[in-house]
Design an enzyme around this catalytic site. Sequence first.
Site, PDB file in Angstrom:
ATOM      1  N   GLU A 147       5.323  -4.474   7.887  1.00 59.28           N
ATOM      2  CA  GLU A 147       5.332  -4.619   6.429  1.00 59.28           C
ATOM      3  C   GLU A 147       5.387  -3.244   5.777  1.00 59.28           C
ATOM      4  OE1 GLU A 147       2.267  -6.970   4.540  1.00 59.28           O
ATOM      5  OE2 GLU A 147       3.480  -7.105   2.714  1.00 59.28           O
ATOM      6  N   GLU A 241       3.016 -14.692  -2.017  1.00 56.54           N
ATOM      7  CA  GLU A 241       1.747 -13.976  -1.903  1.00 56.54           C
ATOM      8  C   GLU A 241       1.258 -13.634  -3.307  1.00 56.54           C
ATOM      9  OE1 GLU A 241       0.230 -10.448   0.962  1.00 56.54           O
ATOM     10  OE2 GLU A 241       2.005  -9.964  -0.184  1.00 56.54           O
TER      11      GLU A 241
HETATM   12 MN    MN Z   1       2.746  -8.524   1.369  1.00 54.18          MN
END
Ligand code: MN
Length: 294
Positions: A147, A241
């Site tokens: 990420e 998210e």
């Molecule tokens: Mn994220």
Amino acid sequence: MDKLGIHSFVWTGGTTQEDLEGAMEKSHRLGYRLIEFPRLDPRKFDVAWLARRLQDYELAVAVTMGLPLEGDISSRDAAVVRRGEEILSDAVAITRDLGGRKLGGILFSAHTKYRSLPTRQGWDNSVAVLSRVADKAKQAGVTLNLEIVNRFETNLLNTAAQGLAFIEDTGSDNIFLHLDTFHMNIEEADPVQAIKLAGDKLGYFHIGESNRGYLGSGVVNFPAIFDALVASGYDDWITFESFSSEVVDEDLSIICAIWRNSWSDNIDLARRAKAYIDDRHAEARRKAEAARTP
Ligand code: MN
């Protein structure tokens, strides 16, 4: 869209059986097909039970994490790097045991606000560990997805271009990019170019607004993001998210600086997010289709 997931912190920061059950039930009920669990500690729940319940709810699962400082594989301290490799190996095993195929998050460094520049040796240590972990993960049927997060949450990889250079250094074909619209909005010259650059190395995707709240309440250009995803042929999981001070986790909420309440009604939030994503994705596909039609 088919492959739409939701981060479990929309529902809860807890890991009791009741917390996890509630998160799965609501994700399923609102039409999400995957749930993402961060920072799973197998000492706090029954892995076999969770795997079974995921199947019962017909939910795919993704596991994400950020390394702790004491297991920072981009450290120059060999003992710390070794500890990080153990943590990553454990996370691969948990992902496999839950029936998951993706491990994402900040796998390459600690998840923290660094107070020093990254080092060459730290980069090399991280590359070496991840290439070994990626081999083991491949045997487990799990991909590693790095990420790319903003400067306040790591010092090593802040842009997709850096992530691709890192992956190339590992020489692994089992390491991919995990891009996130919230972070790209801060660091990338142009998130659309970043998605294009990632190409077939894009392995997982987070949809989050610039203020981490309701989709459409910030400055992320979602029509352009979905155009780019469609144009690049990305056909894998997209996970919504969002964080609010309503759901607090001692670790993640603090590191991510979730100080304000951007929502209280998580059912409303999740329902609107799904509709928003479905609409933007369908629009992007219609546009691409119309553009190809003579
Ligand atoms: Mn994220």
